[in-house]
Design a protein around this motif. Structure first.
Motif, short mmCIF file in Angstrom:
data_model
loop_
_atom_site.label_atom_id
_atom_site.label_comp_id
_atom_site.label_asym_id
_atom_site.label_seq_id
_atom_site.Cartn_x
_atom_site.Cartn_y
_atom_site.Cartn_z
N GLY B 173 0.82 -1.22 0.00
CA GLY B 173 0.00 0.00 0.00
C GLY B 173 0.85 1.26 0.00
O GLY B 173 0.54 2.24 -0.70
N THR B 174 1.94 1.25 0.80
CA THR B 174 2.80 2.43 0.86
C THR B 174 3.45 2.69 -0.49
O THR B 174 3.46 3.83 -0.98
N ILE B 175 3.95 1.62 -1.12
CA ILE B 175 4.60 1.80 -2.43
C ILE B 175 3.60 2.34 -3.44
O ILE B 175 3.88 3.29 -4.17
N ARG B 176 2.38 1.78 -3.42
CA ARG B 176 1.35 2.28 -4.35
C ARG B 176 1.03 3.74 -4.08
O ARG B 176 0.87 4.54 -5.00
N GLY B 177 0.92 4.08 -2.78
CA GLY B 177 0.60 5.45 -2.41
C GLY B 177 1.66 6.42 -2.89
O GLY B 177 1.36 7.45 -3.49
N ARG B 182 3.81 10.43 -6.82
CA ARG B 182 4.83 10.84 -7.79
C ARG B 182 4.19 11.09 -9.15
O ARG B 182 4.49 12.05 -9.85
N LYS B 183 3.28 10.21 -9.52
CA LYS B 183 2.60 10.35 -10.79
C LYS B 183 1.81 11.65 -10.83
O LYS B 183 1.87 12.40 -11.80
N ASP B 184 1.11 11.93 -9.72
CA ASP B 184 0.34 13.18 -9.66
C ASP B 184 1.26 14.36 -9.74
O ASP B 184 0.94 15.39 -10.34
N GLY B 185 2.46 14.25 -9.14
CA GLY B 185 3.41 15.36 -9.13
C GLY B 185 3.94 15.67 -10.52
O GLY B 185 4.13 16.83 -10.88
N THR B 186 4.18 14.63 -11.33
CA THR B 186 4.79 14.88 -12.64
C THR B 186 3.77 15.34 -13.66
O THR B 186 4.12 15.97 -14.65
N GLU B 187 2.50 15.04 -13.39
CA GLU B 187 1.49 15.43 -14.39
C GLU B 187 1.23 16.91 -14.41
O GLU B 187 1.29 17.57 -13.39
#
Lengths: 191, 187
Positions: B173-177, B182-187
């Motif tokens: 769960g932590t890795i997914r979170g 990170r994905k949200d940050g780069t978008e």
């Protein structure tokens, strides 16, 4: 003093039995049989048998049993309190953080990963009980021939009452117990 | 109003605990039926979260579970009421039974009733697992399904300690979170 000893012993049992249920068993045994010599090995086996036949967590049962024997009702109360105190403290801390931070996205993803695992753990515990109910004499091995017919019939009837009739689970358990008595004496009469 | 809830909480946990043969998960399933399905005091997902917490702390799952469920429903007094309700029945029953142990152990009727109840308990757990499992399968989330299957194999087939299973899931769960962040940050 015996009350302090009882309290401290069961405090340790409560604090270090992680994983619930039978994970606590070796710990209880080492405390009450090997370290404190409060029970003999035979009495400990009796305690395990009683615990299996009565409701409630085994650690609480052990606390009541040993406490009663060594210090009467007060001993039992003190041992039980010692046993649940670590749970109460640690669970309160966990509860505090859960209710405070559960809206956080990271925690949500963690919980999302945990939920299917919890369902699987409940399923695993349930399957263990089912196997015991259907093959009560496991020494004969698990096969179609050794299947307990009464156990199977009670399981099917209970499932139908629960899922189709939406009956109260405690009632279903009561019916299951009564049904086994009826089936046993019916089979005796038929022979 | 609040007094009524505390009373109801105590009586429910007392009643459930008095009939809970077969370990902590049985009382958790019964609490789910009572507090989620019958009283609607909380959501099903929350019940699963609280079960995971109860499982992660040391001590009996039944005590841990009733404490946190009681706290969720009615605060500290709720927690106290629920724990008292859970602890008192085994306390009384064991006190009485240990006095008549030999007679109790050798009684055919007692062992027949207990044997039958075991099949009933298995059915109660199966009933709840079918509901919960169907909901998770209905989400059509591959990771959830893999976790459910993997955790089941680890627990039932390989007898891996539940704490390890829970920690691995927390890790996943932590890795997914972090990945999502990170994905949200780069978008």
């Amino acid at each position: 003093m015996i009350y302090i000893k009882l309290f401290l012993s069961f405090l340790q049992i409560g604090a270090f039995s992680i994983g619930g249920g039978y994970a606590a068993l070796p710990l209880i045994q080492s405390q009450v049989v090997h370290i404190q010599h409060w029970l003999t090995a035979g009495e400990f086996t009796d305690l395990v048998t009683i615990s299996q036949m009565t409701p409630g967590p085994i650690a609480i049962n052990a606390a009541t049993f040993v406490g009663l024997r060594l210090g009467g009702v007060l001993g039992a109360v003190i041992a039980t309190l010692g046993c649940i105190l670590p749970s109460c403290i640690i669970m309160s801390i966990l509860a505090y953080f859960y209710f405070k931070y559960r809206e956080l996205e990271v925690l949500q993803t963690i919980l999302q990963a945990l939920r299917p695992a919890v369902v699987a753990l409940i399923a695993s515990a349930g399957l263990g009980i089912l196997v015991q109910a259907l093959w009560s004499d496991s020494s004969k091995g698990i096969s179609l021939e050794t299947l307990s017919l009464s156990g199977g019939a009670i399981f099917v009837v209970s499932i139908i009452l629960l899922r189709k009739r939406k009956m109260n689970p405690i009632k279903v358990m009561g019916i299951a117990g009564a049904l086994n008595v009826v089936l046993f004496y019916a089979s005796v009469l038929l022979k | 109003m609040e007094k009524g809830i505390i009373r109801k909480l105590f009586l429910s946990t007392f009643y459930l605990s008095a009939f809970t043969f077969g370990g902590g998960y049985v009382i958790i399933t019964l609490m789910k039926k009572k507090f989620v399905d019958e009283y609607h005091w909380m959501e099903e997902q929350e019940m699963l979260d609280l079960t995971a917490l109860a499982q992660s702390a040391p001590g009996a799952i039944a005590v841990n579970g009733s404490l946190i469920v009681g706290f969720r429903i009615a605060g500290i007094r709720g927690a106290l009421a629920a724990v008292a309700g859970t602890v008192l029945p085994p306390f009384f029953v064991l006190s009485v039974v240990s006095m008549f142990y030999a007679a109790f152990r050798d009684n055919k009727m007692v062992s027949l009733v207990l044997e039958g109840m075991q099949a009933g308990v298995a059915a109660v757990i199966a009933d709840v697992v079918i509901d919960l499992g169907a909901k998770i399968a209905g989400e059509k989330n591959v990771v959830s399904l893999l976790i459910m299957a993997g955790a089941f194999l680890c627990a039932y087939v390989f007898h891996i300690n539940v704490i390890i299973i829970i920690l691995v899931c927390v890790g996943i769960g932590t890795i997914r979170g972090l990945w999502n962040m990170r994905k949200d940050g780069t978008e």
